[in-house]
Write an enzyme that holds these catalytic residues in place. Structure first.
Site, PDB file in Angstrom:
ATOM      1  N   SER A 153       0.839  -1.197   0.000  1.00 38.88           N
ATOM      2  CA  SER A 153       0.000   0.000   0.000  1.00 38.88           C
ATOM      3  C   SER A 153       0.875   1.248   0.000  1.00 38.88           C
ATOM      4  O   SER A 153       1.988   1.243   0.544  1.00 38.88           O
ATOM      5  CB  SER A 153      -0.898   0.005   1.247  1.00 38.88           C
ATOM      6  OG  SER A 153      -1.544   1.248   1.399  1.00 38.88           O
ATOM      7  N   TYR A 166      -1.225  -0.488  10.021  1.00 39.46           N
ATOM      8  CA  TYR A 166      -1.376  -0.851   8.610  1.00 39.46           C
ATOM      9  C   TYR A 166      -0.120  -0.499   7.812  1.00 39.46           C
ATOM     10  O   TYR A 166       0.367  -1.290   7.008  1.00 39.46           O
ATOM     11  CB  TYR A 166      -2.603  -0.130   8.054  1.00 39.46           C
ATOM     12  CG  TYR A 166      -2.953  -0.432   6.627  1.00 39.46           C
ATOM     13  CD1 TYR A 166      -3.498  -1.662   6.271  1.00 39.46           C
ATOM     14  CD2 TYR A 166      -2.791   0.528   5.630  1.00 39.46           C
ATOM     15  CE1 TYR A 166      -3.845  -1.932   4.951  1.00 39.46           C
ATOM     16  CE2 TYR A 166      -3.146   0.269   4.319  1.00 39.46           C
ATOM     17  CZ  TYR A 166      -3.673  -0.964   3.983  1.00 39.46           C
ATOM     18  OH  TYR A 166      -4.016  -1.236   2.682  1.00 39.46           O
ATOM     19  N   LYS A 170       2.306  -3.157   5.896  1.00 35.58           N
ATOM     20  CA  LYS A 170       2.423  -3.104   4.439  1.00 35.58           C
ATOM     21  C   LYS A 170       3.862  -2.864   3.983  1.00 35.58           C
ATOM     22  O   LYS A 170       4.275  -3.388   2.935  1.00 35.58           O
ATOM     23  CB  LYS A 170       1.490  -2.022   3.880  1.00 35.58           C
ATOM     24  CG  LYS A 170       0.018  -2.401   3.929  1.00 35.58           C
ATOM     25  CD  LYS A 170      -0.263  -3.694   3.188  1.00 35.58           C
ATOM     26  CE  LYS A 170      -1.739  -3.952   2.952  1.00 35.58           C
ATOM     27  NZ  LYS A 170      -1.974  -5.254   2.279  1.00 35.58           N
TER      28      LYS A 170
END
Length: 305
Positions: A153, A166, A170
């Protein structure tokens, strides 16, 4: 034109009950692959479970003559990952492709982030990518072929406000992918990453509490999940046999190659450094090459076409 057919290949696509995962699973089936649809049926935040999303994906694949099987185990569990790969072997007798797409979000400003929310996101994204990749690795090694496609991401590559868990997961996936490529290249196994941008459950949680946020959401709604599927199919195909350890981004009709960490500039002092000489000489010399403190959404200022 190079063939990107996946005839005779078997793909596992995690988190393929909807969104990008569903689009990738359908596209791989259309290219000729048999597909294991892995989805626990959980909400965006990881709660609840229902088989219905995976059933919908399976029905869409079979409606066009494709072959699919469903698995509802969690990628976050080592035993679950083993069962996901075994599902491919039980139903289709082999495994050739792993697409690590499963994910959840538990956003929070860093100084308010709950440790449980940190662990939950790391478990699904980073540990899940390792678990499923590792479960397939022995099969790839024995058959001397295989392709991994991992979903990273922009949040991991550049950072995003409120997404410490997150983002860390990622970015960790990109490092894991690189080492898989280094370790397994001798067995003709490839490992690449895609940083997708798409309107899905992941992005639908963006609050529309300002004109800027509303404008961003309207742009994102144009970026449907299926825009990411062609690159995933290509990277899984034999046409991409020379593509390894790369990170790509997809935004509507754009495909871009992302940079990876390399030395930008160096300074040398024959007598060594002191804190004072670093302040006086080293930092002023290096400062022009500092990376800016920007979030991923600020790094692409042009509108998608």
């Amino acid at each position: 034109m190079a063939s990107v057919a996946l005839s005779g290949k078997v793909a596992v696509v995690t988190g393929s009950g909807g969104g990008i995962g569903r689009a990738v699973a359908i596209a791989m089936a259309e290219a000729g692959a048999s597909v294991v649809i892995n989805d626990v049926g959980a909400s965006l935040h990881g709660e609840g479970a229902s088989g219905s999303p995976a059933n919908e994906t399976k029905a869409l694949i079979e409606a066009t003559g494709g072959r699919a099987a469903i698995n509802t185990d969690s990628v976050a569990e080592w035993d679950g990952a083993q069962k996901i790969v075994q599902c491919a072997l039980d139903n289709f007798s082999r495994i050739d492709i792993v697409v690590n797409n499963a994910g959840i979000l538990r956003d929070s400003i860093f100084h308010k982030m709950d440790p449980n929310d940190w662990r939950a996101v790391i478990d699904v994204h980073l540990h899940g990518t390792f678990n499923v990749s590792r479960a397939a690795a022995e099969h790839f090694r024995r058959q001397e072929s295989g392709a991994y496609v991992h979903m990273t991401s922009g949040s991991g590559l550049a950072g995003m406000v409120g997404q410490a868990n997150y983002s860390a997961a990622k970015l960790g996936i990109t490092a894991l992918s690189k080492v898989i490529a280094l370790d397994m290249g001798r067995y003709n196994v490839r490992s690449n990453c895609i940083a997708p941008i798409a309107w899905s459950r992941m992005t639908s949680s963006i609050p529309e509490d300002s004109p800027e946020k509303k404008a961003l959401v309207e742009k994102l709604k144009r970026m449907t999940p299926d825009k990411n599927a062609p690159l995933a199919v290509y990277l899984a195909s034999d046409a991409a046999r020379h593509v390894n350890a790369q990170i790509f981004g997809v935004r509507l009709h754009e495909i871009y190659l992302m940079g990876q960490s390399r030395m930008l500039r160096s300074v040398h002092r024959s007598e060594g450094w002191t804190p004072e000489s670093i302040a006086e000489h080293a930092m002023p010399a290096l400062q022009g090459s500092f990376m800016s403190v920007q979030s991923s959404s600020q790094l692409i200022p042009w509108d998608p076409i």
